[in-house]
Design a protein around this motif. Structure first.
Motif, PDB file in Angstrom:
ATOM      1  N   VAL A  94       0.875  -1.178   0.000  1.00  0.00           N
ATOM      2  CA  VAL A  94       0.000   0.000   0.000  1.00  0.00           C
ATOM      3  C   VAL A  94       0.915   1.233   0.000  1.00  0.00           C
ATOM      4  O   VAL A  94       1.906   1.258   0.733  1.00  0.00           O
ATOM      5  CB  VAL A  94      -0.922  -0.030   1.235  1.00  0.00           C
ATOM      6  CG1 VAL A  94      -1.725   1.245   1.349  1.00  0.00           C
ATOM      7  CG2 VAL A  94      -1.846  -1.236   1.164  1.00  0.00           C
ATOM      8  N   PRO A  95       0.639   2.238  -0.833  1.00  0.00           N
ATOM      9  CA  PRO A  95       1.622   3.325  -1.010  1.00  0.00           C
ATOM     10  C   PRO A  95       1.732   4.258   0.194  1.00  0.00           C
ATOM     11  O   PRO A  95       0.788   4.409   0.964  1.00  0.00           O
ATOM     12  CB  PRO A  95       1.072   4.071  -2.214  1.00  0.00           C
ATOM     13  CG  PRO A  95      -0.389   3.829  -2.172  1.00  0.00           C
ATOM     14  CD  PRO A  95      -0.563   2.451  -1.640  1.00  0.00           C
TER      15      PRO A  95
ATOM     16  N   PHE B  20       3.324   9.337  -4.722  1.00  0.00           N
ATOM     17  CA  PHE B  20       2.862   8.045  -4.185  1.00  0.00           C
ATOM     18  C   PHE B  20       3.986   7.029  -4.374  1.00  0.00           C
ATOM     19  O   PHE B  20       4.417   6.786  -5.511  1.00  0.00           O
ATOM     20  CB  PHE B  20       1.611   7.581  -4.930  1.00  0.00           C
ATOM     21  CG  PHE B  20       0.505   8.595  -4.897  1.00  0.00           C
ATOM     22  CD1 PHE B  20      -0.534   8.478  -3.994  1.00  0.00           C
ATOM     23  CD2 PHE B  20       0.516   9.695  -5.772  1.00  0.00           C
ATOM     24  CE1 PHE B  20      -1.554   9.419  -3.956  1.00  0.00           C
ATOM     25  CE2 PHE B  20      -0.501  10.634  -5.734  1.00  0.00           C
ATOM     26  CZ  PHE B  20      -1.538  10.510  -4.818  1.00  0.00           C
ATOM     27  N   THR B  21       4.454   6.454  -3.299  1.00  0.00           N
ATOM     28  CA  THR B  21       5.595   5.543  -3.388  1.00  0.00           C
ATOM     29  C   THR B  21       5.162   4.115  -3.057  1.00  0.00           C
ATOM     30  O   THR B  21       4.565   3.869  -2.001  1.00  0.00           O
ATOM     31  CB  THR B  21       6.700   5.999  -2.420  1.00  0.00           C
ATOM     32  OG1 THR B  21       6.962   7.380  -2.672  1.00  0.00           O
ATOM     33  CG2 THR B  21       7.979   5.203  -2.635  1.00  0.00           C
TER      34      THR B  21
ATOM     35  N   GLY C 201      13.290  -1.788  -6.461  1.00  0.00           N
ATOM     36  CA  GLY C 201      11.892  -2.210  -6.367  1.00  0.00           C
ATOM     37  C   GLY C 201      10.944  -1.105  -5.944  1.00  0.00           C
ATOM     38  O   GLY C 201       9.794  -1.370  -5.612  1.00  0.00           O
ATOM     39  N   GLU C 202      11.408   0.126  -5.970  1.00  0.00           N
ATOM     40  CA  GLU C 202      10.544   1.237  -5.554  1.00  0.00           C
ATOM     41  C   GLU C 202       9.989   1.953  -6.795  1.00  0.00           C
ATOM     42  O   GLU C 202      10.722   2.231  -7.745  1.00  0.00           O
ATOM     43  CB  GLU C 202      11.349   2.209  -4.705  1.00  0.00           C
ATOM     44  CG  GLU C 202      10.466   3.106  -3.847  1.00  0.00           C
ATOM     45  CD  GLU C 202      11.309   3.941  -2.886  1.00  0.00           C
ATOM     46  OE1 GLU C 202      11.360   3.583  -1.700  1.00  0.00           O
ATOM     47  OE2 GLU C 202      11.929   4.927  -3.341  1.00  0.00           O
ATOM     48  N   ILE C 203       8.707   2.223  -6.751  1.00  0.00           N
ATOM     49  CA  ILE C 203       8.047   2.917  -7.864  1.00  0.00           C
ATOM     50  C   ILE C 203       7.451   4.198  -7.316  1.00  0.00           C
ATOM     51  O   ILE C 203       6.792   4.180  -6.258  1.00  0.00           O
ATOM     52  CB  ILE C 203       6.899   2.065  -8.445  1.00  0.00           C
ATOM     53  CG1 ILE C 203       7.426   0.694  -8.856  1.00  0.00           C
ATOM     54  CG2 ILE C 203       6.228   2.749  -9.613  1.00  0.00           C
ATOM     55  CD1 ILE C 203       6.404  -0.380  -8.682  1.00  0.00           C
ATOM     56  N   VAL C 204       7.655   5.280  -8.045  1.00  0.00           N
ATOM     57  CA  VAL C 204       7.123   6.556  -7.579  1.00  0.00           C
ATOM     58  C   VAL C 204       6.189   7.127  -8.648  1.00  0.00           C
ATOM     59  O   VAL C 204       6.568   7.306  -9.806  1.00  0.00           O
ATOM     60  CB  VAL C 204       8.258   7.562  -7.288  1.00  0.00           C
ATOM     61  CG1 VAL C 204       7.682   8.887  -6.806  1.00  0.00           C
ATOM     62  CG2 VAL C 204       9.212   6.995  -6.251  1.00  0.00           C
TER      63      VAL C 204
ATOM     64  N   GLY D 284      -7.190  10.211  -4.503  1.00  0.00           N
ATOM     65  CA  GLY D 284      -7.959   9.064  -5.021  1.00  0.00           C
ATOM     66  C   GLY D 284      -7.141   8.179  -5.937  1.00  0.00           C
ATOM     67  O   GLY D 284      -7.609   7.097  -6.328  1.00  0.00           O
ATOM     68  N   LEU D 285      -5.921   8.585  -6.286  1.00  0.00           N
ATOM     69  CA  LEU D 285      -5.133   7.825  -7.271  1.00  0.00           C
ATOM     70  C   LEU D 285      -4.952   6.345  -6.905  1.00  0.00           C
ATOM     71  O   LEU D 285      -5.149   5.476  -7.752  1.00  0.00           O
ATOM     72  CB  LEU D 285      -3.768   8.492  -7.504  1.00  0.00           C
ATOM     73  CG  LEU D 285      -2.845   7.753  -8.487  1.00  0.00           C
ATOM     74  CD1 LEU D 285      -3.427   7.726  -9.891  1.00  0.00           C
ATOM     75  CD2 LEU D 285      -1.451   8.379  -8.509  1.00  0.00           C
TER      76      LEU D 285
END
Lengths: 350, 526
Positions: free
Chosen positions: B83-84, B93-94, B144-147, B156-157
């Motif tokens: 969960v971000p 949002f990470t 493995g981190e996505i931003v 709401g994203l």
């Protein structure tokens, strides 16, 4: 010019007839492309609204990409010219609802409908002609009265209602018919040659698949055949009655020929011309009118495809279906004319 | 092979054997789950799909970064990623990818796959592209981190990211099959053909067959990195609603998804039945644009209409299981207003409002969709009931049926004086409904122009950026109350979603995002 004319008339009558009919058929198809294209243009409603989601339809970039992909951004005459140019190369364009070439869609859905309509036609011919002959022989007696009621019921019963009732009785209540679809759930289709599962299964020697495909087609084909059985019965009866009143039939009887020979060889054969006409028209009607039966029996045929295309204003698909159905009508009519000549040698073609 | 007389003698035997096999085959194969639904399906390409049946069949195939469990759409659950963590300005949002995640070909799910998948959704410009409008996806500072960053605050994203259209695809496989995520992918990407024959996801099932007219077959993903799937095969069939009930009762299928509420009585002894409010909201509006209709735009007339409608009567037409939200946000979403907060019928009040409007014997066109139904409910019935209700207070409604294709054009152009229409959620977050505000997309369709209700717009502005869930819900409550008072919209009901499932299964839950979670269905415990 004279040479061409001489060569033309040197051709056998039958060949001249076929060539002429094919030429007229091609012109007719051209006319149909124009009419169907014009109709899709005048129908109120925008394919963008019918095909894109609410948000996407409000995004000018997405709308522009959609119009560009399906050639809807071109002027209308250019769209038609482009359609014809592609048509010459066997390309019917891309469907907006399936995102696939219309030819791919048609090659999948049309055989399913032809298979269903052919099975229905075979049933209708066998039952309709038998009942018609029986009714004519037993004119105004009780078998004739019963058959009249049956044929009247056949042409009067709404197909959708009949489909639901037969499904309820034979599948749900008696459990002697399989469920919906062309095969059992998740069943593997036979190797594709004609895309008609019964034929492909036979060609591949897959007897179990053939049996499953056959069992699935029986009920929808019977429902589809009911209307045509009614009309073929009535036409056969009328044509047989006319034949039976002819002098040559009386002469055959007077000669002491067996009744069976008189009926089948002397009376039925000339009556067949009328029956073939009705059957030809009925086959065309079946191809374009299977949507209700396909819907109840979840038969993925061209009827459902056409209906969904119309709802989604899928212009290329609508035109593809119109063209294919027209071609089949033309070919069936030509076949009917050829069969006339075969049935009645007095008819000259050419 | 040449057919001899002997061969011909064998034919009936072979035929009999094949028919025996057929009767045997009527029985359902163990390990197969059969689900019947009336298909709304156009493609198996996640980047281009936005139809309910596609969500149903692609959810088990393409996993998303986060997901929902059961029927709860208010709580985010981890899936391919955690969960971000959300920045205080709700613009960053990470996510952390689960290192165990693998695609069906055994290769690991990487940040590059996520970036490819999201950029492809944006650039093929299909129906779900809007979900990532203004969103940039990039690698984070750690492995493995996505931003994800947004231009505007967008709390709401994360709720949008659970949509199967944003499922993560195997970039290498898709690229090898004419897929592209680059600018201009709307012209260069041709991977939709590949997606119709195979899949490239990390879910518990893989696509075995995709026939959008007949059936979609999913096969167990033997390389699945999570808990083993319950079935070897899932067959989702396109079946007309008239046959679905009989199929479940006969055992030909295990689940029927498109029943009408009135069909449930007949099946309740042999199957589990479920009738709950669906996520679509059927609403009406009177157009606030006087250029479209002076009558409809009159505020007192709008109030008279609102008070004239017999909401309980409409709910009866909608059938068992239907519900009435207090405003435009459906009951299962955070921020939904209780029914009691919605308008109530008051015939005398309606007559008084009509008298105050100064319009004598008003006549108004009421347009509705005539060629489709919503969960079995005919809009003609709803329109006829409303016509009778309005007549009682002295308003004449001229019913104007319209095919959906032409209706949508007129509705979206904002040219309808009064209409009954529905809104299906694009994603399960109240922010989806801010479009009903003045000057917003749906607001404009009802002639509600920017600047005409500054109070409503101001609350919407705050709600759009608030990340504290309690404060956010309170703001949406307040916004909807103002919407009820000042806006041209009146929500009527949420049609029921009615389904039946065989008692050979554990009871099945409804999920407004993918209808039912095929991965969660399990055989009944002995």
């Amino acid at each position: 010019m004279t040479y061409l004319r001489k060569s033309w008339y040197a051709l056998p009558n039958l060949l001249r007839f076929v060539v002429r009919r094919l030429f007229v058929g091609a012109l007719l198809c051209l006319g149909i492309t124009f009419v169907s294209f014009a109709l899709t243009q005048v129908v109120p409603g925008d394919p963008v609204s019918a095909n894109l989601g609410d948000r996407a339809a409000s995004d000018p970039e997405i709308v522009a990409a959609f119009r560009a992909r399906y050639g809807l951004d071109q002027p209308i005459p250019q769209q038609y010219a482009l359609y014809l140019e592609r048509l010459v190369h066997g390309d019917l364009g891309e469907s907006q609802q399936t995102h696939r070439p219309v030819t791919t869609d048609l090659s999948q859905y049309l055989p399913a409908t032809i298979e269903l309509a052919s099975a229905a036609m075979i049933l209708a011919l066998v039952i309709g002609i038998s009942l018609g002959v029986l009714a004519a022989i037993a004119r105004d007696r009780w078998p004739d009265q019963i058959i009249r009621v049956i044929s009247l019921a056949g042409v009067s019963v709404p197909t959708f209602w009949l489909a639901l009732v037969t499904f309820y009785v034979f599948f749900f209540k008696l459990g002697i018919a399989p469920g919906v679809g062309r095969l059992n759930p998740g069943g593997k289709a036979p190797p594709s040659i004609t895309n008609m599962f019964t034929i492909d299964a036979l060609l591949a020697g897959q007897w179990a698949t053939f049996g499953i495909a056959l069992s699935h087609i029986v009920l929808p084909a019977a429902v589809l055949a009911i209307y045509t059985i009614g009309s073929i019965t009535r036409f056969t009866r009328a044509a047989m009655l006319e034949s039976l009143s002819q002098d040559y039939v009386r002469a055959a009887r007077a000669k002491g020929l067996p009744t069976r020979t008189v009926i089948l060889r002397h009376a039925l054969r000339p009556a067949l011309a009328a029956i073939v006409t009705v059957a030809g028209m009925a086959f065309g009607r079946m191809l374009s009118g299977t949507v209700l039966v396909e819907s109840v029996f979840s038969w993925p045929g061209i009827g459902q495809y056409a209906y969904k295309s119309a709802l989604a204003l899928d212009l290329r698909a609508i035109m593809g279906v119109s063209l294919v159905v027209a071609v089949i009508y033309i070919l069936v009519n030509m076949a009917v004319d050829l069969i006339y000549a075969f049935i009645d040698p007095r008819i000259r073609l050419g | 092979m040449r057919m001899t007389k002997r061969n011909y003698r064998v034919l009936p035997l072979a035929f009999a054997a094949s028919m025996a096999t057929v009767w045997g085959a009527f029985a359902q194969e163990a390990g197969t789950l059969v689900v019947d639904t009336a298909f709304q399906l156009k493609t198996a390409d996640p980047a281009r799909e936005f139809e309910p049946t596609a969500n149903l069949v692609l959810h088990p195939v393409y996993e998303t970064l986060i997901t929902f469990k059961g029927s709860d759409l208010t709580k985010l659950e981890p899936s391919l990623a955690s969960v971000p963590t959300i920045s205080s300005d709700a613009k960053t949002f990470t996510f952390e990818l689960n290192p165990a995640a693998k695609f069906s070909d055994g290769s690991p799910v990487t940040v590059d796959d996520v970036i490819f998948s999201f950029n492809r959704v944006k650039n093929v410009k299909g129906s779900p592209s809007f979900l990532l409008d203004g969103v940039t996806v990039a690698k984070g500072s750690k492995d493995g981190e996505i931003v994800l960053t947004t231009e505007q605050p967008d709390p709401g994203l994360p709720y949008k990211l659970a949509n199967p259209a944003l499922g993560i695809v195997n970039a290498k496989v898709v690229k090898a099959n004419q897929g592209s995520a680059d600018e201009g992918a709307d012209k260069t990407d041709r991977a939709d053909t590949f997606f119709a024959t195979a899949s490239a996801g990390s879910g518990p099932y893989v696509l075995d067959k995709f026939d959008m007219a007949a059936e979609v077959v999913l096969k167990k993903n033997d390389a699945y990195w999570g808990a083993k799937p319950n079935y070897d095969q899932i067959v989702v069939r396109n079946v007309d609603t008239s046959a679905q009930q009989m199929n479940v009762m006969r055992g030909d299928s295990q689940i029927a998804l498109d029943l009408r509420p009135d069909q449930l009585d007949a099946i309740k002894d042999t199957a589990y039945t479920l009738s709950v409010p669906g996520a679509d909201v059927v609403f009406m509006f009177t157009n606030s644009n006087p250029e479209i209709s002076k009558v409809a735009a009159n505020r007192d007339f709008q109030q008279a209409v609102r008070l004239a409608i017999d909401y309980d009567g409409l709910l009866e037409i909608a059938g068992e299981g239907a519900a009435r939200p207090g405003s435009i946000i459906p009951t299962m979403f955070a921020g939904a207003l209780p029914t009691a907060e919605g308008p109530k019928r008051d015939v005398e009040g309606a007559k008084a409002a009509l008298a105050k409007s100064g319009i004598k014997d008003p006549v108004i066109e009421l347009t509705y969709v005539s060629d489709i139904t919503k969960n079995g409910i005919s809009f003609a019935d709803v329109a006829a009931k409303m016509q009778a209700d309005l007549k009682e207070v002295g308003i004449t409604a001229d019913l104007k049926p319209s095919p959906v294709s032409t209706f949508l054009d007129n509705y979206r152009a904002g040219t309808l004086p009064m209409t009954i229409v529905w809104w299906g959620p694009d994603f399960p977050d109240p922010s989806d409904y801010l479009l009903f505000g003045p000057g917003e997309k749906v607001g404009l369709r009802a002639g509600w122009k920017e600047g005409t209700a500054p109070e409503v717009a101001e609350i919407a502005k705050k709600a759009a950026v608030e990340i504290d869930q309690t404060k956010r819900t309170a703001l949406y409550d307040e916004w909807q109350k103002k919407l009820n008072e000042q806006g041209p919209f009146t929500s009527l009901f949420q049609p029921a979603f009615s389904m039946a499932s065989s008692k050979t299964l554990e009871p099945v839950e409804y999920n407004a995002m993918w209808t039912i979670d095929l991965t969660a269905i399990a055989p009944a415990k002995q």
